[in-house]
Design a protein around this motif. Structure first.
Motif, PDB file in Angstrom:
ATOM      1  N   ALA A 104      10.250  -6.640   4.789  1.00  0.00           N
ATOM      2  CA  ALA A 104       9.336  -6.019   3.832  1.00  0.00           C
ATOM      3  C   ALA A 104       8.056  -5.560   4.518  1.00  0.00           C
ATOM      4  O   ALA A 104       7.539  -4.465   4.243  1.00  0.00           O
ATOM      5  CB  ALA A 104       9.016  -6.987   2.707  1.00  0.00           C
ATOM      6  N   ILE A 105       7.537  -6.396   5.413  1.00  0.00           N
ATOM      7  CA  ILE A 105       6.298  -6.038   6.100  1.00  0.00           C
ATOM      8  C   ILE A 105       6.481  -4.756   6.904  1.00  0.00           C
ATOM      9  O   ILE A 105       5.654  -3.839   6.850  1.00  0.00           O
ATOM     10  CB  ILE A 105       5.842  -7.211   7.001  1.00  0.00           C
ATOM     11  N   THR A 106       7.582  -4.684   7.628  1.00  0.00           N
ATOM     12  CA  THR A 106       7.849  -3.473   8.431  1.00  0.00           C
ATOM     13  C   THR A 106       7.963  -2.240   7.536  1.00  0.00           C
ATOM     14  O   THR A 106       7.369  -1.195   7.816  1.00  0.00           O
ATOM     15  CB  THR A 106       9.145  -3.664   9.241  1.00  0.00           C
ATOM     16  N   THR A 107       8.711  -2.365   6.458  1.00  0.00           N
ATOM     17  CA  THR A 107       8.923  -1.226   5.556  1.00  0.00           C
ATOM     18  C   THR A 107       7.621  -0.802   4.889  1.00  0.00           C
ATOM     19  O   THR A 107       7.302   0.398   4.800  1.00  0.00           O
ATOM     20  CB  THR A 107       9.967  -1.592   4.487  1.00  0.00           C
ATOM     21  N   LEU A 108       6.847  -1.767   4.412  1.00  0.00           N
ATOM     22  CA  LEU A 108       5.596  -1.447   3.727  1.00  0.00           C
ATOM     23  C   LEU A 108       4.583  -0.831   4.685  1.00  0.00           C
ATOM     24  O   LEU A 108       3.803   0.048   4.296  1.00  0.00           O
ATOM     25  CB  LEU A 108       5.046  -2.699   3.057  1.00  0.00           C
ATOM     26  N   GLN A 109       4.582  -1.288   5.926  1.00  0.00           N
ATOM     27  CA  GLN A 109       3.677  -0.670   6.902  1.00  0.00           C
ATOM     28  C   GLN A 109       4.059   0.786   7.151  1.00  0.00           C
ATOM     29  O   GLN A 109       3.178   1.646   7.322  1.00  0.00           O
ATOM     30  CB  GLN A 109       3.690  -1.486   8.201  1.00  0.00           C
ATOM     31  N   GLN A 110       5.360   1.080   7.141  1.00  0.00           N
ATOM     32  CA  GLN A 110       5.803   2.476   7.286  1.00  0.00           C
ATOM     33  C   GLN A 110       5.343   3.294   6.080  1.00  0.00           C
ATOM     34  O   GLN A 110       4.884   4.433   6.224  1.00  0.00           O
ATOM     35  CB  GLN A 110       7.319   2.523   7.408  1.00  0.00           C
ATOM     36  N   ALA A 111       5.450   2.700   4.881  1.00  0.00           N
ATOM     37  CA  ALA A 111       5.010   3.409   3.671  1.00  0.00           C
ATOM     38  C   ALA A 111       3.517   3.702   3.725  1.00  0.00           C
ATOM     39  O   ALA A 111       3.061   4.780   3.332  1.00  0.00           O
ATOM     40  CB  ALA A 111       5.343   2.577   2.436  1.00  0.00           C
ATOM     41  N   LEU A 112       2.758   2.746   4.225  1.00  0.00           N
ATOM     42  CA  LEU A 112       1.298   2.911   4.267  1.00  0.00           C
ATOM     43  C   LEU A 112       0.863   3.890   5.347  1.00  0.00           C
ATOM     44  O   LEU A 112      -0.207   4.486   5.241  1.00  0.00           O
ATOM     45  CB  LEU A 112       0.639   1.541   4.448  1.00  0.00           C
ATOM     46  N   GLN A 113       1.671   4.045   6.380  1.00  0.00           N
ATOM     47  CA  GLN A 113       1.352   5.088   7.362  1.00  0.00           C
ATOM     48  C   GLN A 113       1.423   6.469   6.719  1.00  0.00           C
ATOM     49  O   GLN A 113       0.643   7.364   7.046  1.00  0.00           O
ATOM     50  CB  GLN A 113       2.320   4.988   8.537  1.00  0.00           C
ATOM     51  N   LEU A 114       2.348   6.616   5.786  1.00  0.00           N
ATOM     52  CA  LEU A 114       2.499   7.902   5.094  1.00  0.00           C
ATOM     53  C   LEU A 114       1.492   8.058   3.956  1.00  0.00           C
ATOM     54  O   LEU A 114       1.057   9.175   3.656  1.00  0.00           O
ATOM     55  CB  LEU A 114       3.930   8.029   4.539  1.00  0.00           C
ATOM     56  N   ALA A 119      -2.574   1.323  -3.122  1.00  0.00           N
ATOM     57  CA  ALA A 119      -3.131  -0.020  -3.294  1.00  0.00           C
ATOM     58  C   ALA A 119      -2.045  -1.043  -3.569  1.00  0.00           C
ATOM     59  O   ALA A 119      -2.105  -2.183  -3.086  1.00  0.00           O
ATOM     60  CB  ALA A 119      -4.147  -0.013  -4.439  1.00  0.00           C
ATOM     61  N   LEU A 120      -1.036  -0.634  -4.321  1.00  0.00           N
ATOM     62  CA  LEU A 120      -0.038  -1.621  -4.709  1.00  0.00           C
ATOM     63  C   LEU A 120       0.938  -1.922  -3.571  1.00  0.00           C
ATOM     64  O   LEU A 120       1.463  -3.021  -3.463  1.00  0.00           O
ATOM     65  CB  LEU A 120       0.679  -1.146  -5.967  1.00  0.00           C
ATOM     66  N   ALA A 121       1.142  -0.966  -2.693  1.00  0.00           N
ATOM     67  CA  ALA A 121       1.906  -1.268  -1.476  1.00  0.00           C
ATOM     68  C   ALA A 121       1.129  -2.234  -0.589  1.00  0.00           C
ATOM     69  O   ALA A 121       1.701  -3.145   0.022  1.00  0.00           O
ATOM     70  CB  ALA A 121       2.226   0.023  -0.726  1.00  0.00           C
ATOM     71  N   LEU A 122      -0.175  -2.047  -0.507  1.00  0.00           N
ATOM     72  CA  LEU A 122      -1.017  -3.005   0.227  1.00  0.00           C
ATOM     73  C   LEU A 122      -0.922  -4.398  -0.395  1.00  0.00           C
ATOM     74  O   LEU A 122      -0.889  -5.410   0.306  1.00  0.00           O
ATOM     75  CB  LEU A 122      -2.469  -2.535   0.229  1.00  0.00           C
ATOM     76  N   GLY A 123      -0.889  -4.444  -1.724  1.00  0.00           N
ATOM     77  CA  GLY A 123      -0.761  -5.740  -2.386  1.00  0.00           C
ATOM     78  C   GLY A 123       0.540  -6.426  -2.059  1.00  0.00           C
ATOM     79  O   GLY A 123       0.583  -7.626  -1.788  1.00  0.00           O
ATOM     80  N   ASN A 124       1.646  -5.663  -2.063  1.00  0.00           N
ATOM     81  CA  ASN A 124       2.928  -6.242  -1.682  1.00  0.00           C
ATOM     82  C   ASN A 124       2.945  -6.667  -0.222  1.00  0.00           C
ATOM     83  O   ASN A 124       3.538  -7.677   0.149  1.00  0.00           O
ATOM     84  CB  ASN A 124       4.047  -5.233  -1.932  1.00  0.00           C
ATOM     85  N   LEU A 125       2.319  -5.862   0.634  1.00  0.00           N
ATOM     86  CA  LEU A 125       2.225  -6.230   2.049  1.00  0.00           C
ATOM     87  C   LEU A 125       1.503  -7.562   2.196  1.00  0.00           C
ATOM     88  O   LEU A 125       1.957  -8.455   2.922  1.00  0.00           O
ATOM     89  CB  LEU A 125       1.500  -5.138   2.824  1.00  0.00           C
ATOM     90  N   GLY A 126       0.380  -7.706   1.504  1.00  0.00           N
ATOM     91  CA  GLY A 126      -0.353  -8.959   1.567  1.00  0.00           C
ATOM     92  C   GLY A 126       0.467 -10.130   1.066  1.00  0.00           C
ATOM     93  O   GLY A 126       0.435 -11.235   1.637  1.00  0.00           O
ATOM     94  N   ALA A 127       1.250  -9.912  -0.020  1.00  0.00           N
ATOM     95  CA  ALA A 127       2.079 -10.987  -0.558  1.00  0.00           C
ATOM     96  C   ALA A 127       3.164 -11.395   0.427  1.00  0.00           C
ATOM     97  O   ALA A 127       3.456 -12.586   0.594  1.00  0.00           O
ATOM     98  CB  ALA A 127       2.690 -10.544  -1.877  1.00  0.00           C
ATOM     99  N   ALA A 128       3.782 -10.417   1.102  1.00  0.00           N
ATOM    100  CA  ALA A 128       4.808 -10.740   2.097  1.00  0.00           C
ATOM    101  C   ALA A 128       4.201 -11.480   3.288  1.00  0.00           C
ATOM    102  O   ALA A 128       4.772 -12.446   3.806  1.00  0.00           O
ATOM    103  CB  ALA A 128       5.502  -9.459   2.553  1.00  0.00           C
ATOM    104  N   GLN A 129       3.046 -11.031   3.731  1.00  0.00           N
ATOM    105  CA  GLN A 129       2.362 -11.725   4.831  1.00  0.00           C
ATOM    106  C   GLN A 129       1.998 -13.148   4.424  1.00  0.00           C
ATOM    107  O   GLN A 129       2.114 -14.084   5.226  1.00  0.00           O
ATOM    108  CB  GLN A 129       1.106 -10.936   5.223  1.00  0.00           C
ATOM    109  N   GLN A 130       1.597 -13.319   3.189  1.00  0.00           N
ATOM    110  CA  GLN A 130       1.258 -14.640   2.674  1.00  0.00           C
ATOM    111  C   GLN A 130       2.471 -15.566   2.731  1.00  0.00           C
ATOM    112  O   GLN A 130       2.368 -16.733   3.122  1.00  0.00           O
ATOM    113  CB  GLN A 130       0.758 -14.495   1.240  1.00  0.00           C
ATOM    114  N   GLU A 131       3.642 -15.053   2.327  1.00  0.00           N
ATOM    115  CA  GLU A 131       4.854 -15.871   2.332  1.00  0.00           C
ATOM    116  C   GLU A 131       5.205 -16.370   3.731  1.00  0.00           C
ATOM    117  O   GLU A 131       5.729 -17.466   3.893  1.00  0.00           O
ATOM    118  CB  GLU A 131       6.026 -15.070   1.770  1.00  0.00           C
TER     119      GLU A 131
END
Length: 657
Positions: A104-114, A119-131
């Protein structure tokens, strides 16, 4: 919120007790990424209707927990090349919700590059990093998400749990509060708020919060246990005992909740109540937790053969399966039984086993050394700007205007006799003692959070800052101080590390420094089980405790040379040998007369509602000398400590044997 872990909460504080299920949380995550209310990601409409339809179908499947089908549709949308950023954001949310956090982190970082503004992709990224335990990265991602979308309730919640997990409870509180303003009544968030309020030293606020949870989930034993802990901290002892009893006997209580409840009655030495609870469970050998506390009760009653027989019934598999609280109690009981029998090597092995608390695992071993180094630097800076004698108080102590005496700070290395001193001194009618409360810690956190200052920058304090900090201190201590007693003693052993801040805020403060033979001190630290924090982390082996002793005392001497605080040293051994002669200089420094009630301190100890330290059992007894030179029985085990302790044995006048 995609993570339901309760951060810094103990193992028995399960968020699921308030009704939030794991699958519900996963569906929340996926719905969030599809643009549902309170969610994690807003999908921008793709240029082609077919791609939009695919992603909408994927989102609907994800909300139903059909992860594989939802992921397949996301990949179909990606293959079409339409709105890649939105498809990646939803795919990352699905991967996170289905437990594949690194993907998820890898995929969300790709989404955020684009699309960096999602904001909500950042939120999911933070949640995955938290896990995955990447707490600092998670905090950064969640803070970035909240800058873009301040009304993002789930991100506020996740940020609160991240801060909670690293012990920053004061900062977690406003995160939970903001989340509740956006989504009132969320039981999981209320639980997180209540836990952080308790840990930050606001037990009354925690009680109010947790009662809201129990009003809707009365069978939530985990929550009731936290409520009982808050009531105990707020000195609502009868209410606390009642809730601990309910937790120990409730049909919905887990083994961890039962263990924590029985532990309360063990450490408070309510042996009759503990016996009643154990009898009410009526499960005997089929209840390993009950066996552990039956053995502990027998040890308290000095029924040594019964205690050993009960303890030895547990095989290694049963011990491993115990909740951490019960497992620690088991090994502590075994250690003291071996100590009593003279089996010193076995006792040392058991004492070390009792220190294996999983709550220590996420703590940073460098946090306390960094803090101590920063305070040393602060002492040097404050020394350079010190006012001449006689001017500091008039210039910086507005407390004189209200005739309030500056607080007295009772400090020392842990297990140096501070609790005994506390109990003796509070027997004086003019003295009240606040035992291990967060007044000074609140000042430190306040400056770090409101000014963004590090500790070594506290030297910037001006007259107005000092007034503000004094007011904050008294507000924090008000619940723990009977103002009819004019002298407040703030007792916390490791105040010894924060002397520069204390003296900057209270230039007229008096310090009482408790000292005990360093070898006995270090040994006694290992023999106790403290609540896990980044200071107690260093007391889990003899060499590490000795190293930490050396660090703390070297820092104290440096600060003393720089700042020359008003300090009275009290040696534990002198106190045992001649209480009146040892206490009289303390009273002279505090400008108080002698009072005969000081000698009858055991009565004070018995009348106290609760003693919050491992010394609770000792201070209700008459003075005894058996704790002096206990280190000699463990001489062989203490040998590696000599290089750290030898200079302090000489410095404090004990000599090196």
């Amino acid at each position: 919120m995609t993570s339901i872990a309760c951060g810094g909460a103990p193992s028995w504080a399960s968020p699921n007790a308030c009704g939030a299920s794991w699958n519900d949380s996963k569906r929340d995550a996926a719905a969030a990424s599809s643009g549902s209310e309170g969610g994690f990601g807003i999908l921008q409409p793709p240029p082609r209707a077919v791609a939009l339809t695919i992603l909408q179908r994927a989102s609907q499947l994800a909300q139903r927990g059909e992860w594989a089908q939802a992921e397949a549709l996301c990949r179909e949308a990606l293959a079409s090349g339409a709105d890649t950023a939105a498809a990646l954001a939803l795919l990352g949310a699905i991967q996170h919700a289905s437990g594949r956090h690194q993907e998820a982190i890898t995929t969300l970082q790709q989404a955020l590059q684009l699309n960096p503004g999602n904001a909500l992709a950042l939120g999911n990224l933070g949640a995955a990093q938290q896990e995955l335990g990447h707490t600092d990265a998670a905090i950064h991602s969640l803070q970035q998400a909240l800058k873009l979308r301040p009304d993002f309730a789930i991100a506020h919640t996740n940020l609160g749990f991240c801060l909670q997990s690293r012990g920053d409870h004061e900062a977690a509180i406003p995160c939970f509060a903001r989340s509740l303003r956006l989504r009132p009544g969320n039981l999981r968030v209320l639980q997180g708020l209540g836990w952080s309020q308790l840990q930050a030293g606001h037990p009354d606020a925690a009680i109010d919060t947790l009662q809201q949870v129990l009003a809707q989930a009365p069978d939530a034993a985990d929550i009731r246990l936290i409520l009982a802990s808050a009531q105990r901290e707020a000195r609502h002892i009868q209410a606390a005992d009642q809730n601990f009893r309910r937790c120990a006997t409730g049909p919905h209580a887990t083994a961890a909740v039962v263990a924590a409840s029985l532990e309360h009655f063990t450490v408070t030495r309510q042996s009759n109540t503990l016996e009643q609870l154990l009898n009410s469970r009526a499960q005997g050998v089929n209840d390993p937790v009950a066996q552990v506390y039956a053995a502990a009760l027998a040890l308290q009653r000095q029924q040594f053969s019964d205690a050993r027989a009960l303890s030895e019934r547990l095989n290694s598999d049963a011990i491993t399966a115990l909740p951490p609280t019960a497992r620690i109690r088991h090994w502590s009981t075994r250690a003291w039984l071996d100590d009593h029998s003279g089996h010193i090597d076995a006792a040392m092995e058991a004492f070390l086993a009792a220190q294996q608390d999983p709550a220590y695992e996420p703590l940073d071993p460098e946090a306390q050394p960094r803090r101590i180094a920063a305070y040393r630097q602060l002492a040097e800076q404050l020394a350079q700007r010190r006012l001449p004698p006689g001017q500091a108080a008039a210039a910086m102590d507005p407390g004189r205007e209200s005739q309030r005496r500056p607080p007295v700070f009772l400090m020392g290395f842990p297990r140096s006799g501070t609790t005994l001193l506390d109990t003796i001194l509070r027997s004086h009618p003019a003295i009240d003692v606040a035992e291990e409360k967060p007044g000074i810690a609140a000042l430190e956190i306040h400056l770090q959070e409101t000014r963004g200052w590090s500790i070594d920058q506290f030297a910037r304090l001006n007259h107005q800052d000092v007034q503000e900090l004094q007011q904050l201190y008294w507000q924090c201590m008000a619940p723990f101080w009977d103002t009819s007693q004019p002298v407040l003693i703030d007792k916390l052993p490791l105040h010894i590390c924060a002397v520069p801040l204390i003296q900057a805020v209270f230039p007229d403060a008096t310090f009482l420094l408790a000292i005990r033979n360093p070898r006995d001190t270090v040994l006694s630290c290992l023999q106790q089980t403290f609540a896990a924090n980044d200071a107690m982390l260093h007391l889990r082996s003899l060499p590490e405790a000795a190293r930490f002793y050396d660090l703390v005392m070297a820092s104290w001497l440096h600060m003393q040379r720089q700042l020359d605080p008003a300090v009275q040293v009290i040696r534990y051994e002198d106190l045992i040998a001649d209480l009146p002669a040892t206490i009289q200089p303390v009273l002279d420094r505090l400008n108080l007369p002698w009072d005969e009630r000081l000698i009858a301190f055991q009565r004070t100890a018995r009348e106290r509602d609760l003693i919050n330290t491992p010394s609770a059992a000792q201070v209700v007894q008459p003075l005894y000398s058996s704790a002096i030179n206990k280190w000699r029985r463990y001489r062989h085990h203490l040998k590696p400590c000599d290089r750290f302790l030898a200079p302090w044995l000489d410095h404090w006048g004990y000599g090196f044997e």
